[in-house]
Motif scaffolding. Structure first.
Motif, short mmCIF file in Angstrom:
data_model
loop_
_atom_site.label_atom_id
_atom_site.label_comp_id
_atom_site.label_asym_id
_atom_site.label_seq_id
_atom_site.Cartn_x
_atom_site.Cartn_y
_atom_site.Cartn_z
N LEU A 15 -17.09 -8.77 -31.86
CA LEU A 15 -15.65 -8.73 -32.12
C LEU A 15 -14.88 -9.52 -31.07
N ILE A 16 -15.47 -9.66 -29.88
CA ILE A 16 -14.88 -10.43 -28.78
C ILE A 16 -15.94 -11.41 -28.28
N ASP A 17 -15.52 -12.63 -28.00
CA ASP A 17 -16.45 -13.61 -27.43
C ASP A 17 -16.40 -13.60 -25.91
N THR A 18 -15.19 -13.69 -25.37
CA THR A 18 -15.04 -13.68 -23.91
C THR A 18 -13.77 -12.95 -23.52
N VAL A 19 -13.80 -12.43 -22.29
CA VAL A 19 -12.61 -11.80 -21.72
C VAL A 19 -12.00 -12.81 -20.75
N VAL A 20 -10.73 -13.16 -20.99
CA VAL A 20 -10.09 -14.21 -20.20
C VAL A 20 -9.52 -13.65 -18.89
N ARG A 21 -8.69 -12.61 -19.02
CA ARG A 21 -8.05 -12.03 -17.83
C ARG A 21 -7.40 -10.71 -18.18
N GLN A 22 -7.05 -9.96 -17.14
CA GLN A 22 -6.29 -8.73 -17.36
C GLN A 22 -4.82 -9.10 -17.49
N LEU A 23 -4.17 -8.54 -18.50
CA LEU A 23 -2.77 -8.84 -18.75
C LEU A 23 -1.85 -7.79 -18.15
N MET A 24 -2.25 -6.52 -18.25
CA MET A 24 -1.38 -5.43 -17.81
C MET A 24 -2.21 -4.19 -17.54
N SER A 25 -1.77 -3.40 -16.56
CA SER A 25 -2.39 -2.12 -16.30
C SER A 25 -1.29 -1.09 -16.10
N GLY A 26 -1.30 -0.04 -16.91
CA GLY A 26 -0.30 1.00 -16.80
C GLY A 26 -0.94 2.37 -16.86
N LYS A 27 -0.12 3.39 -16.89
CA LYS A 27 -0.64 4.76 -16.95
C LYS A 27 -1.30 5.05 -18.28
N GLU A 28 -0.82 4.40 -19.35
CA GLU A 28 -1.33 4.68 -20.68
C GLU A 28 -2.53 3.84 -21.05
N ALA A 29 -2.54 2.58 -20.63
CA ALA A 29 -3.59 1.67 -21.08
C ALA A 29 -3.72 0.47 -20.16
N VAL A 31 -4.56 -3.70 -20.64
CA VAL A 31 -4.58 -4.72 -21.68
C VAL A 31 -5.20 -6.00 -21.12
N TYR A 32 -6.11 -6.57 -21.90
CA TYR A 32 -6.80 -7.80 -21.50
C TYR A 32 -6.56 -8.90 -22.54
N VAL A 33 -6.48 -10.12 -22.05
CA VAL A 33 -6.46 -11.29 -22.94
C VAL A 33 -7.90 -11.66 -23.24
N VAL A 34 -8.22 -11.80 -24.52
CA VAL A 34 -9.60 -12.08 -24.92
C VAL A 34 -9.64 -13.24 -25.91
N ASP A 39 -9.36 -18.02 -31.65
CA ASP A 39 -8.11 -17.29 -31.45
C ASP A 39 -8.07 -16.58 -30.10
N THR A 40 -6.87 -16.52 -29.53
CA THR A 40 -6.63 -15.73 -28.33
C THR A 40 -5.90 -14.45 -28.74
N ARG A 41 -6.45 -13.31 -28.38
CA ARG A 41 -5.87 -12.03 -28.77
C ARG A 41 -5.79 -11.14 -27.54
N CYS A 42 -5.35 -9.91 -27.73
CA CYS A 42 -5.35 -8.97 -26.61
C CYS A 42 -6.08 -7.70 -27.02
N ALA A 43 -6.70 -7.07 -26.03
CA ALA A 43 -7.45 -5.83 -26.24
C ALA A 43 -6.83 -4.75 -25.39
#
Length: 282
Positions: A15-29, A31-34, A39-43
Protein backbone atom coordinates in the motif's frame (compact mmCIF):
# COMPACT_ATOMS: atom_id res chain seq x y z
CA UNK A 1 13.76 7.41 5.54
CA UNK A 2 13.26 4.06 7.24
CA UNK A 3 9.60 3.14 7.59
CA UNK A 4 8.32 3.47 11.18
CA UNK A 5 7.15 0.22 12.73
CA UNK A 6 3.48 1.18 12.42
CA UNK A 7 3.89 1.78 8.66
CA UNK A 8 5.86 -1.37 7.92
CA UNK A 9 2.72 -3.48 7.50
CA UNK A 10 1.47 -1.09 4.80
CA UNK A 11 4.83 -1.38 3.04
CA UNK A 12 4.61 -5.17 3.27
CA UNK A 13 1.08 -5.10 1.84
CA UNK A 14 2.19 -2.92 -1.05
CA UNK A 15 0.00 0.00 0.00
CA UNK A 16 3.06 2.23 0.53
CA UNK A 17 6.29 2.17 -1.46
CA UNK A 18 8.44 4.55 0.56
CA UNK A 19 8.20 6.87 3.53
CA UNK A 20 9.46 10.33 2.60
CA UNK A 21 9.38 12.26 5.88
CA UNK A 22 7.41 13.02 9.00
CA UNK A 23 4.92 15.81 8.42
CA UNK A 24 3.41 16.33 11.87
CA UNK A 25 3.40 14.91 15.36
CA UNK A 26 0.63 15.73 17.82
CA UNK A 27 -1.14 14.25 20.81
CA UNK A 28 -3.69 12.51 18.60
CA UNK A 29 -1.59 11.23 15.72
CA UNK A 30 1.62 11.28 13.75
CA UNK A 31 1.44 12.04 10.03
CA UNK A 32 3.99 11.01 7.41
CA UNK A 33 4.42 11.91 3.76
CA UNK A 34 4.60 8.68 1.74
CA UNK A 35 4.96 7.58 -1.87
CA UNK A 36 2.43 5.22 -3.43
CA UNK A 37 3.54 4.53 -6.98
CA UNK A 38 3.61 7.89 -8.76
CA UNK A 39 1.46 9.56 -6.09
CA UNK A 40 2.49 11.39 -2.93
CA UNK A 41 0.05 10.85 -0.07
CA UNK A 42 0.02 11.08 3.70
CA UNK A 43 -0.32 8.37 6.33
CA UNK A 44 -1.94 9.21 9.66
CA UNK A 45 -0.89 6.96 12.55
CA UNK A 46 -3.30 7.25 15.46
CA UNK A 47 -2.08 7.46 19.02
CA UNK A 48 -4.02 6.44 22.09
CA UNK A 49 -6.26 9.39 22.84
CA UNK A 50 -5.41 9.86 26.52
CA UNK A 51 -5.83 13.63 26.26
CA UNK A 52 -9.62 13.40 25.86
CA UNK A 53 -11.71 13.69 28.98
CA UNK A 54 -14.45 11.14 29.72
CA UNK A 55 -17.11 13.81 29.39
CA UNK A 56 -15.89 14.83 25.96
CA UNK A 57 -15.69 11.23 24.80
CA UNK A 58 -19.27 10.55 25.92
CA UNK A 59 -20.55 13.68 24.17
CA UNK A 60 -18.87 12.81 20.90
CA UNK A 61 -19.62 9.08 20.87
CA UNK A 62 -23.27 9.37 21.88
CA UNK A 63 -25.46 7.24 19.58
CA UNK A 64 -22.52 5.63 17.77
CA UNK A 65 -23.50 2.05 17.14
CA UNK A 66 -21.32 -1.01 17.81
CA UNK A 67 -22.62 -4.10 16.02
CA UNK A 68 -20.68 -6.61 18.10
CA UNK A 69 -22.54 -7.00 21.41
CA UNK A 70 -19.46 -8.42 23.19
CA UNK A 71 -17.47 -5.36 22.21
CA UNK A 72 -20.32 -3.06 23.25
CA UNK A 73 -20.47 -4.66 26.70
CA UNK A 74 -16.70 -4.45 27.11
CA UNK A 75 -16.71 -0.78 26.08
CA UNK A 76 -19.46 -0.05 28.60
CA UNK A 77 -17.49 -1.78 31.37
CA UNK A 78 -14.28 0.04 30.50
CA UNK A 79 -12.13 -3.10 30.45
CA UNK A 80 -8.77 -3.15 28.67
CA UNK A 81 -10.37 -4.96 25.72
CA UNK A 82 -13.21 -2.46 25.82
CA UNK A 83 -10.85 0.52 25.79
CA UNK A 84 -9.02 -0.97 22.80
CA UNK A 85 -12.30 -1.41 20.93
CA UNK A 86 -13.41 2.07 21.92
CA UNK A 87 -10.22 3.51 20.45
CA UNK A 88 -10.72 1.49 17.26
CA UNK A 89 -14.26 2.85 17.03
CA UNK A 90 -12.95 6.41 17.53
CA UNK A 91 -10.48 5.97 14.68
CA UNK A 92 -13.06 4.33 12.42
CA UNK A 93 -15.37 7.30 12.99
CA UNK A 94 -12.93 9.57 11.13
CA UNK A 95 -12.56 7.08 8.28
CA UNK A 96 -16.32 6.72 7.96
CA UNK A 97 -16.83 10.49 8.10
CA UNK A 98 -14.17 11.12 5.45
CA UNK A 99 -15.72 8.68 2.99
CA UNK A 100 -19.19 10.02 3.71
CA UNK A 101 -18.19 13.66 3.32
CA UNK A 102 -15.98 13.11 0.28
CA UNK A 103 -18.94 11.37 -1.35
CA UNK A 104 -21.10 14.41 -0.58
CA UNK A 105 -18.60 16.77 -2.20
CA UNK A 106 -17.30 18.30 1.02
CA UNK A 107 -13.76 19.68 0.87
CA UNK A 108 -11.92 17.02 2.88
CA UNK A 109 -8.81 14.96 2.01
CA UNK A 110 -9.68 12.00 -0.19
CA UNK A 111 -9.33 8.77 1.85
CA UNK A 112 -7.65 5.78 0.19
CA UNK A 113 -7.29 3.07 2.82
CA UNK A 114 -7.41 2.29 6.53
CA UNK A 115 -5.13 -0.52 7.68
CA UNK A 116 -3.80 -1.47 11.14
CA UNK A 117 -4.71 1.87 12.69
CA UNK A 118 -3.20 3.90 9.84
CA UNK A 119 -5.30 6.15 7.60
CA UNK A 120 -3.89 6.60 4.10
CA UNK A 121 -5.26 9.70 2.42
CA UNK A 122 -4.64 12.57 0.04
CA UNK A 123 -1.81 14.98 0.79
CA UNK A 124 -3.30 18.47 0.64
CA UNK A 125 -0.83 20.85 -1.04
CA UNK A 126 -0.33 24.56 -1.60
CA UNK A 127 0.49 26.48 -4.78
CA UNK A 128 4.09 25.22 -4.67
CA UNK A 129 3.16 21.56 -4.25
CA UNK A 130 4.26 21.56 -0.61
CA UNK A 131 2.11 20.42 2.30
CA UNK A 132 -0.61 23.05 2.78
CA UNK A 133 -0.42 25.23 5.91
CA UNK A 134 -3.09 25.36 8.57
CA UNK A 135 -5.19 28.51 8.73
CA UNK A 136 -3.63 29.55 12.03
CA UNK A 137 -0.27 29.88 10.25
CA UNK A 138 -1.64 32.29 7.61
CA UNK A 139 -2.34 36.03 7.71
CA UNK A 140 -5.30 37.12 5.56
CA UNK A 141 -6.46 40.31 3.93
CA UNK A 142 -10.02 41.32 4.84
CA UNK A 143 -11.15 40.26 1.35
CA UNK A 144 -9.54 36.82 1.62
CA UNK A 145 -10.91 36.36 5.14
CA UNK A 146 -14.46 37.07 3.94
CA UNK A 147 -14.04 34.76 0.95
CA UNK A 148 -12.65 31.82 2.91
CA UNK A 149 -15.20 32.30 5.68
CA UNK A 150 -18.01 32.12 3.12
CA UNK A 151 -16.48 28.98 1.63
CA UNK A 152 -16.28 27.27 5.01
CA UNK A 153 -19.81 28.26 6.02
CA UNK A 154 -20.96 26.60 2.78
CA UNK A 155 -18.93 23.50 3.71
CA UNK A 156 -20.53 23.39 7.17
CA UNK A 157 -23.93 23.45 5.42
CA UNK A 158 -22.85 20.69 3.03
CA UNK A 159 -21.57 18.60 5.96
CA UNK A 160 -24.85 19.05 7.80
CA UNK A 161 -26.69 18.00 4.67
CA UNK A 162 -24.65 14.78 4.83
CA UNK A 163 -25.73 14.36 8.45
CA UNK A 164 -22.35 15.24 9.98
CA UNK A 165 -21.15 17.90 12.43
CA UNK A 166 -17.37 18.26 12.68
CA UNK A 167 -17.43 18.89 16.43
CA UNK A 168 -13.99 20.53 16.71
CA UNK A 169 -13.74 22.84 13.72
CA UNK A 170 -11.23 25.67 14.08
CA UNK A 171 -8.26 27.28 12.36
CA UNK A 172 -6.09 24.43 13.67
CA UNK A 173 -7.78 21.71 11.60
CA UNK A 174 -8.39 23.48 8.31
CA UNK A 175 -5.68 23.53 5.66
CA UNK A 176 -5.29 26.24 3.01
CA UNK A 177 -4.81 24.40 -0.27
CA UNK A 178 -4.12 25.95 -3.66
CA UNK A 179 -7.85 26.01 -4.42
CA UNK A 180 -9.08 27.01 -0.96
CA UNK A 181 -9.70 25.61 2.55
CA UNK A 182 -9.79 21.86 3.21
CA UNK A 183 -11.27 20.46 6.44
CA UNK A 184 -9.28 17.79 8.32
CA UNK A 185 -9.28 15.86 11.64
CA UNK A 186 -12.68 14.23 11.99
CA UNK A 187 -12.46 11.47 14.66
CA UNK A 188 -14.85 13.45 16.86
CA UNK A 189 -17.44 14.01 14.10
CA UNK A 190 -20.99 13.43 15.33
CA UNK A 191 -24.28 12.41 13.77
CA UNK A 192 -26.33 15.57 13.29
CA UNK A 193 -29.68 13.89 13.89
CA UNK A 194 -28.71 11.27 16.46
CA UNK A 195 -26.49 13.16 18.90
CA UNK A 196 -28.10 15.41 21.51
CA UNK A 197 -25.00 17.63 21.54
CA UNK A 198 -24.94 18.20 17.76
CA UNK A 199 -26.51 21.66 17.88
CA UNK A 200 -24.10 22.89 20.55
CA UNK A 201 -21.13 21.52 18.62
CA UNK A 202 -22.25 23.04 15.33
CA UNK A 203 -22.73 26.44 16.96
CA UNK A 204 -19.25 26.18 18.47
CA UNK A 205 -17.76 25.20 15.09
CA UNK A 206 -19.34 28.21 13.39
CA UNK A 207 -18.37 30.51 16.27
CA UNK A 208 -14.77 29.36 15.92
CA UNK A 209 -14.80 30.29 12.23
CA UNK A 210 -16.37 33.66 13.03
CA UNK A 211 -13.83 34.38 15.76
CA UNK A 212 -10.82 33.49 13.62
CA UNK A 213 -11.78 35.27 10.40
CA UNK A 214 -13.20 38.16 12.42
CA UNK A 215 -9.64 39.05 13.38
CA UNK A 216 -9.07 40.08 9.76
CA UNK A 217 -12.60 41.19 8.80
CA UNK A 218 -14.23 42.52 12.02
CA UNK A 219 -17.70 42.77 10.48
CA UNK A 220 -17.88 38.96 10.55
CA UNK A 221 -17.98 39.10 14.35
CA UNK A 222 -21.55 40.42 14.11
CA UNK A 223 -22.85 37.46 12.12
CA UNK A 224 -25.11 34.66 13.44
CA UNK A 225 -24.70 31.93 10.82
CA UNK A 226 -24.69 29.08 13.33
CA UNK A 227 -28.18 29.69 14.72
CA UNK A 228 -29.54 30.45 11.26
CA UNK A 229 -28.12 27.24 9.80
CA UNK A 230 -29.39 25.06 12.63
CA UNK A 231 -32.91 26.50 12.52
CA UNK A 232 -33.13 25.90 8.76
CA UNK A 233 -31.80 22.36 9.29
CA UNK A 234 -34.43 21.61 11.92
CA UNK A 235 -37.17 22.88 9.62
CA UNK A 236 -35.90 20.74 6.75
CA UNK A 237 -35.19 23.84 4.68
CA UNK A 238 -31.39 23.68 4.59
CA UNK A 239 -29.79 22.85 1.24
CA UNK A 240 -26.35 23.59 -0.27
CA UNK A 241 -27.82 26.46 -2.29
CA UNK A 242 -29.99 27.89 0.52
CA UNK A 243 -29.24 31.64 0.75
CA UNK A 244 -27.96 32.67 4.17
CA UNK A 245 -28.05 36.13 5.69
CA UNK A 246 -25.89 35.71 8.79
CA UNK A 247 -28.71 37.25 10.82
CA UNK A 248 -30.85 35.55 13.45
CA UNK A 249 -33.47 36.81 15.86
CA UNK A 250 -33.20 35.06 19.20
CA UNK A 251 -36.42 34.19 20.97
CA UNK A 252 -36.94 35.63 24.43
CA UNK A 253 -37.29 33.03 27.17
CA UNK A 254 -35.88 31.56 30.34
CA UNK A 255 -32.12 31.11 30.49
CA UNK A 256 -30.94 27.49 30.48
CA UNK A 257 -28.29 27.71 33.20
CA UNK A 258 -27.05 24.19 32.49
CA UNK A 259 -26.36 25.07 28.85
CA UNK A 260 -24.58 28.25 29.84
CA UNK A 261 -22.31 26.37 32.23
CA UNK A 262 -21.65 23.76 29.57
CA UNK A 263 -20.61 26.48 27.13
CA UNK A 264 -18.20 27.87 29.73
CA UNK A 265 -16.70 24.39 30.18
CA UNK A 266 -16.41 24.00 26.41
CA UNK A 267 -14.66 27.35 26.07
CA UNK A 268 -12.20 26.36 28.79
CA UNK A 269 -11.56 22.99 27.10
CA UNK A 270 -11.12 24.65 23.72
CA UNK A 271 -8.57 27.12 25.08
CA UNK A 272 -6.62 24.28 26.71
CA UNK A 273 -6.68 22.36 23.42
CA UNK A 274 -5.48 25.41 21.49
CA UNK A 275 -2.55 25.88 23.88
CA UNK A 276 -1.66 22.21 23.52
CA UNK A 277 -1.78 22.36 19.73
CA UNK A 278 0.44 25.43 19.72
CA UNK A 279 2.96 23.65 21.96
CA UNK A 280 3.12 20.64 19.63
CA UNK A 281 3.83 22.85 16.60
CA UNK A 282 6.65 24.87 18.18
Amino acid sequence: MKAPKRLQSLVDEGLIDTVVRQLMSGKEAMVYVVRCGDDTRCAKIYKEATHRSFRQAVDYTENRKVKNTRQARAMAKGSKFGREKQEEAWQSAEVDALYRLAGAGVRVPKPYNFHDGVLLMELVTDENGDAAPRLNDVVFTPEDARRHHATLIAEVVRMLGAGVVHGDLSEFNILLALDGPVIIDLPQAVDAAGNNHAQRMLLRDVDNLRGFFGRFAPELLRTEYGHEIWELFQRGELHPDTPLTGRFKHKAGAVDLGSVLREIDDARDEEAARRLRLQTTQ
